[in-house]
Scaffold this motif. Structure first.
Motif, mmCIF file in Angstrom:
data_model
loop_
_atom_site.group_PDB
_atom_site.id
_atom_site.type_symbol
_atom_site.label_atom_id
_atom_site.label_comp_id
_atom_site.label_asym_id
_atom_site.label_seq_id
_atom_site.Cartn_x
_atom_site.Cartn_y
_atom_site.Cartn_z
ATOM 1 N N VAL A 161 -113.492 68.277 -6.721
ATOM 2 C CA VAL A 161 -113.143 69.169 -5.619
ATOM 3 C C VAL A 161 -113.980 70.443 -5.682
ATOM 4 O O VAL A 161 -114.550 70.889 -4.679
ATOM 5 N N VAL A 162 -114.078 71.042 -6.855
ATOM 6 C CA VAL A 162 -114.843 72.279 -7.018
ATOM 7 C C VAL A 162 -116.324 72.033 -6.730
ATOM 8 O O VAL A 162 -117.003 72.879 -6.130
ATOM 9 N N ALA A 163 -116.841 70.891 -7.133
ATOM 10 C CA ALA A 163 -118.252 70.571 -6.890
ATOM 11 C C ALA A 163 -118.539 70.336 -5.408
ATOM 12 O O ALA A 163 -119.654 70.568 -4.939
ATOM 13 N N ALA A 164 -117.518 69.878 -4.668
ATOM 14 C CA ALA A 164 -117.735 69.490 -3.282
ATOM 15 C C ALA A 164 -117.474 70.619 -2.289
ATOM 16 O O ALA A 164 -118.094 70.674 -1.225
ATOM 17 N N SER A 165 -116.546 71.532 -2.607
ATOM 18 C CA SER A 165 -116.128 72.506 -1.599
ATOM 19 C C SER A 165 -115.520 73.737 -2.251
ATOM 20 O O SER A 165 -115.193 73.742 -3.446
ATOM 21 N N ASP A 166 -115.326 74.781 -1.421
ATOM 22 C CA ASP A 166 -114.642 75.986 -1.896
ATOM 23 C C ASP A 166 -113.158 75.978 -1.530
ATOM 24 O O ASP A 166 -112.456 76.947 -1.802
ATOM 25 N N HIS A 167 -112.682 74.908 -0.911
ATOM 26 C CA HIS A 167 -111.261 74.733 -0.607
ATOM 27 C C HIS A 167 -110.720 73.539 -1.375
ATOM 28 O O HIS A 167 -111.456 72.606 -1.698
ATOM 29 N N ARG A 168 -109.408 73.556 -1.623
ATOM 30 C CA ARG A 168 -108.728 72.426 -2.234
ATOM 31 C C ARG A 168 -108.066 71.601 -1.137
ATOM 32 O O ARG A 168 -107.524 72.151 -0.163
ATOM 33 N N ASP A 214 -112.131 76.914 -7.097
ATOM 34 C CA ASP A 214 -112.296 77.130 -8.533
ATOM 35 C C ASP A 214 -111.270 78.120 -9.091
ATOM 36 O O ASP A 214 -110.850 78.009 -10.245
ATOM 37 N N ARG A 215 -110.875 79.080 -8.264
ATOM 38 C CA ARG A 215 -109.860 80.060 -8.670
ATOM 39 C C ARG A 215 -108.915 80.291 -7.488
ATOM 40 O O ARG A 215 -108.951 81.333 -6.839
ATOM 41 N N PRO A 216 -108.064 79.339 -7.208
ATOM 42 C CA PRO A 216 -107.242 79.432 -5.997
ATOM 43 C C PRO A 216 -106.245 80.590 -6.058
ATOM 44 O O PRO A 216 -105.514 80.738 -7.039
ATOM 45 N N ARG A 217 -106.237 81.396 -4.977
ATOM 46 C CA ARG A 217 -105.330 82.541 -4.906
ATOM 47 C C ARG A 217 -104.550 82.583 -3.600
ATOM 48 O O ARG A 217 -103.508 83.228 -3.530
ATOM 49 N N HIS A 218 -105.070 81.930 -2.544
ATOM 50 C CA HIS A 218 -104.442 82.035 -1.228
ATOM 51 C C HIS A 218 -104.141 80.643 -0.672
ATOM 52 O O HIS A 218 -104.982 79.745 -0.732
ATOM 53 N N ARG A 219 -102.962 80.475 -0.107
ATOM 54 C CA ARG A 219 -102.630 79.203 0.558
ATOM 55 C C ARG A 219 -102.925 79.361 2.044
ATOM 56 O O ARG A 219 -102.134 79.920 2.800
ATOM 57 N N ILE A 220 -104.092 78.846 2.445
ATOM 58 C CA ILE A 220 -104.503 78.972 3.843
ATOM 59 C C ILE A 220 -104.738 77.604 4.494
ATOM 60 O O ILE A 220 -105.036 77.537 5.684
ATOM 61 N N ASP A 221 -104.609 76.531 3.722
ATOM 62 C CA ASP A 221 -104.784 75.172 4.218
ATOM 63 C C ASP A 221 -103.433 74.473 4.176
ATOM 64 O O ASP A 221 -102.694 74.602 3.192
ATOM 65 N N ALA A 222 -103.107 73.696 5.225
ATOM 66 C CA ALA A 222 -101.758 73.132 5.268
ATOM 67 C C ALA A 222 -101.684 71.926 6.188
ATOM 68 O O ALA A 222 -102.526 71.731 7.072
ATOM 69 N N VAL A 223 -100.635 71.131 5.965
ATOM 70 C CA VAL A 223 -100.198 70.101 6.904
ATOM 71 C C VAL A 223 -98.780 70.489 7.325
ATOM 72 O O VAL A 223 -97.885 70.594 6.476
ATOM 73 N N LEU A 224 -98.591 70.747 8.606
ATOM 74 C CA LEU A 224 -97.283 71.101 9.154
ATOM 75 C C LEU A 224 -96.749 69.897 9.917
ATOM 76 O O LEU A 224 -97.487 69.257 10.679
ATOM 77 N N VAL A 225 -95.469 69.605 9.736
ATOM 78 C CA VAL A 225 -94.911 68.309 10.140
ATOM 79 C C VAL A 225 -93.774 68.491 11.136
ATOM 80 O O VAL A 225 -92.895 69.342 10.946
ATOM 81 N N ASP A 226 -93.787 67.657 12.172
ATOM 82 C CA ASP A 226 -92.716 67.664 13.160
ATOM 83 C C ASP A 226 -91.357 67.527 12.458
ATOM 84 O O ASP A 226 -91.202 66.697 11.563
ATOM 85 N N PRO A 227 -90.362 68.329 12.859
ATOM 86 C CA PRO A 227 -89.058 68.246 12.186
ATOM 87 C C PRO A 227 -88.356 66.906 12.366
ATOM 88 O O PRO A 227 -87.394 66.610 11.648
ATOM 89 N N PRO A 264 -99.012 75.170 -4.226
ATOM 90 C CA PRO A 264 -99.960 76.117 -4.824
ATOM 91 C C PRO A 264 -101.019 76.573 -3.820
ATOM 92 O O PRO A 264 -101.200 75.965 -2.761
ATOM 93 N N PRO A 265 -101.751 77.632 -4.138
ATOM 94 C CA PRO A 265 -102.817 78.114 -3.259
ATOM 95 C C PRO A 265 -103.955 77.106 -3.132
ATOM 96 O O PRO A 265 -104.132 76.230 -3.982
ATOM 97 N N THR A 266 -104.737 77.265 -2.070
ATOM 98 C CA THR A 266 -105.791 76.295 -1.759
ATOM 99 C C THR A 266 -107.197 76.888 -1.732
ATOM 100 O O THR A 266 -108.173 76.147 -1.613
ATOM 101 N N PHE A 267 -107.319 78.197 -1.802
ATOM 102 C CA PHE A 267 -108.635 78.845 -1.699
ATOM 103 C C PHE A 267 -108.689 80.001 -2.694
ATOM 104 O O PHE A 267 -107.736 80.768 -2.801
ATOM 105 N N ARG A 268 -109.789 80.084 -3.437
ATOM 106 C CA ARG A 268 -110.930 79.207 -3.532
ATOM 107 C C ARG A 268 -110.619 78.052 -4.454
ATOM 108 O O ARG A 268 -109.698 78.131 -5.270
#
Length: 244
Positions: free
Chosen positions: A221-228, A190-203, A184-188
């Motif tokens: 999460v919402v109280a602490a930051s604008d990202h998930r 409270d109302r996440p619409r965009h997936r801009i945060d990630a963990v990318l893993v060596d194959p 799912p999306p990570t930003f914002r």
């Protein structure tokens, strides 16, 4: 994909310059129970190391490196995680009004597992700057496993400020795969619409699970930051075996 081995829990989270509810922030970090936490927009002013160390202590973690030296990115680890080495570095930006950028590279392992390189980074808002910075981060890495036997697998964790079809994601995927294609999306937060945060893993590594960390209260999460936050359970081969 998955394979037998130790499971390293890696979480990335942009914590909005620590301007949110500090108690909610601590509760999220504790509930996530990650082995490696990669923060973006952590403390970046004088005294940042002390502030991040105190945050880590409240969350039952240990501060490894970052803060002012890496423009607010930072790596924290659990008691379960052994740190072999770590480097915090800044990335060049143009103009004094431009927000500074940087990254932390830490080589970590769990008891009985192979070590991995974790790169915590926070890319900027300008597309050209993002591309330059990704190139510099990639140039700083050793060759991939396919080129050098026994090389250390790589994980990228951070706020990429770009959607998955963007050029920075494409460049990073030259060294790692995106386990969260259906995440799912990570930003914002409270109302996440965009997936801009990630963990990318060596194959070379497996991934047991990926997404919003189980047990974390979304209200915190919402109280602490604008990202998930995003958490990946990465399967590490035994140190008796070499990843293929």
């Amino acid at each position: 994909m998955s394979a037998p081995g130790q499971v390293l829990r890696v979480m990335t989270w942009n914590v909005r310059d620590l301007l949110g509810d500090p108690f909610a922030l601590t509760r999220v970090l504790r509930a996530a129970d990650a082995d490696v936490v990669c923060l973006q927009e952590g403390a970046r002013w004088p005294g940042s190391r002390n502030r991040l160390s105190r945050l880590a202590g409240r969350a039952g973690l240990f501060f490894v490196d970052g803060g002012r030296a890496s423009a607010g990115t930072a790596v924290l680890v659990s008691l379960r995680t052994e740190v072999r080495d770590a480097v915090a570095a800044r990335l060049p930006v143009q103009g004094w009004r431009t927000r500074p950028r940087g990254y932390v590279r830490a080589r970590v392992r769990l008891v009985g597992s192979v070590p991995v390189q974790v790169i915590c980074l926070h890319l900027g808002l300008d597309p050209d700057e993002r591309s330059r910075h990704v190139g510099l981060v990639l140039d700083d890495l050793p060759p991939p496993l396919t080129d050098v036997p026994g090389a250390v697998p790589v994980l990228f964790a951070g706020d990429l400020n770009e959607r998955p079809d963007g050029p920075s994601w494409t460049a990073l995927r030259s060294r790692a795969v995106d386990p969260g294609a259906d995440a799912p999306p990570t930003f914002r937060s409270d109302r996440p619409r965009h997936r801009i945060d990630a963990v990318l893993v060596d194959p070379a590594l497996g991934v047991r699970s990926y997404g919003f960390p189980t047990g974390v209260d979304e209200a915190d999460v919402v109280a602490a930051s604008d990202h998930r936050p995003v958490l990946a359970e990465v399967v590490l081969p035994s140190s008796a075996r070499t990843p293929r």
